[in-house]
Design an enzyme around this catalytic site. Structure first.
Site, PDB file in Angstrom:
ATOM      1  N   GLU A 160      64.946  37.059   9.978  1.00  9.75           N
ATOM      2  CA  GLU A 160      65.532  35.886  10.626  1.00  9.75           C
ATOM      3  C   GLU A 160      65.331  34.627   9.793  1.00  9.75           C
ATOM      4  O   GLU A 160      64.207  34.328   9.370  1.00  9.75           O
ATOM      5  CB  GLU A 160      64.883  35.687  12.009  1.00  9.75           C
ATOM      6  CG  GLU A 160      65.579  34.667  12.873  1.00  9.75           C
ATOM      7  CD  GLU A 160      66.897  35.147  13.428  1.00  9.75           C
ATOM      8  OE1 GLU A 160      67.808  34.317  13.589  1.00  9.75           O
ATOM      9  OE2 GLU A 160      67.019  36.351  13.721  1.00  9.75           O
ATOM     10  N   ASP A 161      66.406  33.912   9.508  1.00  9.92           N
ATOM     11  CA  ASP A 161      66.371  32.590   8.866  1.00  9.92           C
ATOM     12  C   ASP A 161      65.699  32.593   7.496  1.00  9.92           C
ATOM     13  O   ASP A 161      64.812  31.778   7.209  1.00  9.92           O
ATOM     14  CB  ASP A 161      65.708  31.567   9.800  1.00  9.92           C
ATOM     15  CG  ASP A 161      66.658  31.127  10.911  1.00  9.92           C
ATOM     16  OD1 ASP A 161      67.743  31.718  11.026  1.00  9.92           O
ATOM     17  OD2 ASP A 161      66.315  30.202  11.660  1.00  9.92           O
ATOM     18  N   ASN A 209      74.384  25.545  14.017  1.00  9.85           N
ATOM     19  CA  ASN A 209      73.326  25.154  14.950  1.00  9.85           C
ATOM     20  C   ASN A 209      72.353  24.206  14.246  1.00  9.85           C
ATOM     21  O   ASN A 209      72.182  24.292  13.027  1.00  9.85           O
ATOM     22  CB  ASN A 209      72.550  26.396  15.412  1.00  9.85           C
ATOM     23  CG  ASN A 209      73.217  27.077  16.589  1.00  9.85           C
ATOM     24  OD1 ASN A 209      73.692  26.434  17.505  1.00  9.85           O
ATOM     25  ND2 ASN A 209      73.260  28.399  16.543  1.00  9.85           N
ATOM     26  N   ASP A 265      69.512  39.327  11.400  1.00  2.00           N
ATOM     27  CA  ASP A 265      70.274  38.735  12.497  1.00  2.00           C
ATOM     28  C   ASP A 265      71.267  37.694  12.004  1.00  2.00           C
ATOM     29  O   ASP A 265      72.365  37.578  12.540  1.00  2.00           O
ATOM     30  CB  ASP A 265      69.318  38.103  13.513  1.00  2.00           C
ATOM     31  CG  ASP A 265      70.045  37.590  14.740  1.00  2.00           C
ATOM     32  OD1 ASP A 265      70.872  38.341  15.291  1.00  2.00           O
ATOM     33  OD2 ASP A 265      69.811  36.441  15.141  1.00  2.00           O
ATOM     34  N   ASP A 266      70.922  36.939  10.972  1.00  3.86           N
ATOM     35  CA  ASP A 266      71.813  35.900  10.472  1.00  3.86           C
ATOM     36  C   ASP A 266      73.080  36.500   9.867  1.00  3.86           C
ATOM     37  O   ASP A 266      74.162  35.931   9.993  1.00  3.86           O
ATOM     38  CB  ASP A 266      71.111  35.046   9.419  1.00  3.86           C
ATOM     39  CG  ASP A 266      69.853  34.405   9.965  1.00  3.86           C
ATOM     40  OD1 ASP A 266      69.960  33.651  10.945  1.00  3.86           O
ATOM     41  OD2 ASP A 266      68.762  34.675   9.435  1.00  3.86           O
ATOM     42  N   TYR A 309      65.113  28.198  23.040  1.00  4.48           N
ATOM     43  CA  TYR A 309      65.831  28.473  21.793  1.00  4.48           C
ATOM     44  C   TYR A 309      66.783  27.318  21.517  1.00  4.48           C
ATOM     45  O   TYR A 309      66.471  26.177  21.834  1.00  4.48           O
ATOM     46  CB  TYR A 309      66.516  29.843  21.834  1.00  4.48           C
ATOM     47  CG  TYR A 309      66.650  30.379  20.427  1.00  4.48           C
ATOM     48  CD1 TYR A 309      65.515  30.685  19.684  1.00  4.48           C
ATOM     49  CD2 TYR A 309      67.883  30.501  19.814  1.00  4.48           C
ATOM     50  CE1 TYR A 309      65.609  31.107  18.372  1.00  4.48           C
ATOM     51  CE2 TYR A 309      67.989  30.931  18.498  1.00  4.48           C
ATOM     52  CZ  TYR A 309      66.850  31.230  17.781  1.00  4.48           C
ATOM     53  OH  TYR A 309      66.947  31.635  16.474  1.00  4.48           O
ATOM     54  N   ARG A 334      65.167  28.828   5.661  1.00  9.28           N
ATOM     55  CA  ARG A 334      66.465  28.289   6.091  1.00  9.28           C
ATOM     56  C   ARG A 334      66.511  28.334   7.609  1.00  9.28           C
ATOM     57  O   ARG A 334      67.114  29.216   8.207  1.00  9.28           O
ATOM     58  CB  ARG A 334      67.627  29.102   5.503  1.00  9.28           C
ATOM     59  CG  ARG A 334      68.984  28.429   5.698  1.00  9.28           C
ATOM     60  CD  ARG A 334      70.122  29.385   5.421  1.00  9.28           C
ATOM     61  NE  ARG A 334      70.082  30.548   6.281  1.00  9.28           N
ATOM     62  CZ  ARG A 334      70.503  30.567   7.545  1.00  9.28           C
ATOM     63  NH1 ARG A 334      70.962  29.461   8.113  1.00  9.28           N
ATOM     64  NH2 ARG A 334      70.446  31.680   8.254  1.00  9.28           N
ATOM     65  N   LYS A 379      63.171  34.033  19.355  1.00 15.16           N
ATOM     66  CA  LYS A 379      64.018  35.233  19.348  1.00 15.16           C
ATOM     67  C   LYS A 379      63.409  36.333  20.204  1.00 15.16           C
ATOM     68  O   LYS A 379      64.112  37.020  20.961  1.00 15.16           O
ATOM     69  CB  LYS A 379      64.191  35.734  17.913  1.00 15.16           C
ATOM     70  CG  LYS A 379      65.161  34.930  17.088  1.00 15.16           C
ATOM     71  CD  LYS A 379      66.602  35.184  17.491  1.00 15.16           C
ATOM     72  CE  LYS A 379      67.564  34.426  16.602  1.00 15.16           C
ATOM     73  NZ  LYS A 379      68.973  34.663  16.933  1.00 15.16           N
TER      74      LYS A 379
END
Length: 557
Positions: A226-227, A397, A249-250, A73, A137, A155
């Site tokens: 996610e993202d 990140n 999650d973001d 990750y 993203r 993940k």
């Protein structure tokens, strides 16, 4: 015995005679891994191992998590996503899929395509959790399209390592809706759709179709978004949060893990510098989905734990985007998710961060901007002048996008900083005293595996904000006395399964308290933590290891 096994499996004469333990296999694989020169080479090696020997792969990940997590990750997954179309042919054994690839044109056959995904051909596939992204993203790297598949894969590996979710019951998904990244569309090796992303109407229609198909095939599936781009991340959460078992999650995971670190930072400065929680002033540099999600979670803490009215708690936050301080009279049309925190008490417009710091005089500076070096020496030095213990969280990140490093923060604040980052930084040695300081890392891995496991076990109708908050509070309370004495904001990653059990138990208990859980319990917290731990998969056993039915827990304690 071994000869009979070889004969049964048709392997007679096809392999050397020695039969090795999993531990010996692990040591050999680690030797090969550590010979690789680059982190990307290590990533590819581990991906190949995962496709050929999943028990060995997770034995290594779980036993050596602090070494392996940065490979599978952040930060290496960022590089892997940038290179995904180039390395894809070398990531898995022939015939072993690394995830499920869907497009908006697959509507007539979506259910069949979902059923067709069987990562372990010899076993029926019944996933408990899916992580899905559209690649719009990816970390702080932008729109990477289908190359974003590395994120769902990574993940889910952390779900297995951190919370013991059975790897045979995980489903990584990329929804390929094209990309607005022209460089990718023109790249001869890019493996995704070579077309611009669709309009919002087409986007939501495509996601609706995928969500409907997933729950048609797997009605109890937990889905983690996610993202996704900021606007769509909030839109999807609002659209689905109370309709199905899902979370983002973001927004929620990042908010929860940073809330946990902020809780412990606030406790620390209250105890050591006598700063009341009500006296904090928090500047967010970055105004995307993650930033607003973090702010809302922290605001909940002030409202719940310190009985602050919503309006008073909201006024503790100043949000900055690329145009400066977000205000109602700035003259531009604000994205909807920014409106809630737009200030109306400013005396003028402030664009530069140092000017905003001088105006607000913040006690805490939180970065989610993906602008490396944004927290420069001038900004950090000024925050240190204003506070005995400045709270600085550069959370972007990967490491190349972080607003500052731990070393920079320590040197600019004369070693006074209370620090947590979104990516790992090395320890810092204070030259005068030789004291070694360990930086905190607000890694979502502290929260989302436990949150997911708690939801898998409780089977709530949906995941409420209160369940997210309960998980964050449990994480903050999970520090051992030794960790508190060392000034840590987060527990050791070496305890991640214990921490995930604590988080999962809190989520489970809150789901029951709210009447949302479809499986309930009558256990106290200690017994519930033990029950959760008993459900964790281990590579050292064939199945779930010490799995214990909840009704038997009382007799085992």
């Amino acid at each position: 015995m071994e000869t009979q096994k070889r004969e049964t499996l048709g392997l007679t004469g096809l392999a050397p005679v020695r039969v090795e333990t999993l531990e010996i296999q692990k040591r050999r694989a680690l030797r090969h891994l550590r010979c690789k020169e680059s982190m990307l080479e290590k990533y590819v090696f581990l991906a190949q191992l995962r496709s050929t020997n999943i028990r060995l792969f997770y034995k290594i990940v779980i036993d050596e998590l602090q070494e392996i997590a940065p490979i599978i990750y952040t930060p290496t997954v960022g590089t892997a996503c940038l290179e995904y179309s180039n390395i894809y042919p070398f990531l898995a054994a022939p015939g072993v899929p690394d995830g499920l690839y869907l497009t908006k044109g697959d509507v007539p056959t979506l259910c069949d395509m979902i059923r067709n995904y069987r990562p372990f051909a010899a076993e029926p596939f019944s996933p408990q959790i899916a992580v899905i992204s559209d690649g719009s993203r990816i970390l702080g790297l932008g729109d990477l399209g289908v190359n974003g598949m590395g994120i769902p894969i990574g993940k889910l590996q952390l779900y297995v390592a951190g919370a013991g979710v059975d790897p045979r019951r995980t489903l990584p998904i990329i929804l390929d809706l094209g990309t607005n990244n022209e460089k990718l569309r023109e790249d001869e090796f890019y493996l995704g759709l070579r077309e611009p992303r669709p309009s919002d109407d087409q986007f939501y229609a495509a996601v609706d179709n995928v969500m409907k198909a997933l729950h048609t095939v797997y009605p109890d599936l937990l889905i983690q978004f996610e993202d996704w781009s900021s606007e769509h991340a909030f839109g999807l959460l609002e659209r689905y949060q109370k309709q199905t078992l899902c979370f983002n999650d973001d927004i929620q995971g990042t908010g929860a893990v940073i809330l946990s670190g902020v809780i412990n930072a606030i406790r620390k400065v209250n105890k050591e510098s006598n700063v009341s929680p009500r006296d904090h002033r928090i500047v967010f540099y970055g105004a995307g989905s993650a930033a607003i999600g973090v702010a809302r979670q922290i605001q909940d803490y002030f409202q719940i734990e310190h009985q602050m009215p919503e309006e008073e708690a909201r006024k503790l936050f100043w949000i900055c985007d690329s145009k400066g301080l977000v205000t109602k009279d700035r003259g531009d049309k604000l994205a909807q998710h920014k409106v809630y925190y737009a200030r109306d008490d400013n005396d003028k417009q402030y664009k530069e961060l140092i000017d905003i710091v001088n105006y607000v005089k913040p006690t805490a500076l939180i970065g989610l901007s993906s602008i490396p070096g944004a927290f420069n020496q001038q900004v950090l030095g000024r925050v240190a002048e204003l506070n005995d213990q400045p709270i600085v969280f550069p959370l972007s990140n990967p490491a190349t996008q972080a607003e500052c490093t731990f070393e920079q923060a320590m040197e600019a604040t004369n070693n006074k900083v209370i620090f947590a980052s979104g990516t790992a930084f090395p320890a810092y040695t204070i030259a005068k005293t030789g004291e070694v300081r360990i930086p905190g890392q607000g890694n979502n891995m502290y929260v989302f595996p436990g949150l997911g496991l708690g939801a898998i076990l409780a089977k709530p109708r949906y995941i409420s904000n209160e369940m997210i908050y309960a998980g964050a509070k449990a994480l903050a309370d999970s520090l051992t006395p030794e960790e508190e004495n060392q000034g840590w904001l987060y527990p050791s990653l070496a305890r991640i399964r214990d921490v995930s059990a604590i988080v999962a138990a809190a989520v489970y208990a809150e789901a029951c308290k709210e009447g949302l859980a479809q499986t309930t319990h009558d256990l106290d917290n200690e017994a519930l933590v033990r029950y959760v731990s008993s459900q964790m998969w281990s590579p050292n056993t064939e199945a779930y290891g010490t799995k214990i039915p909840v009704h038997e827990i009382h007799s085992r304690i």
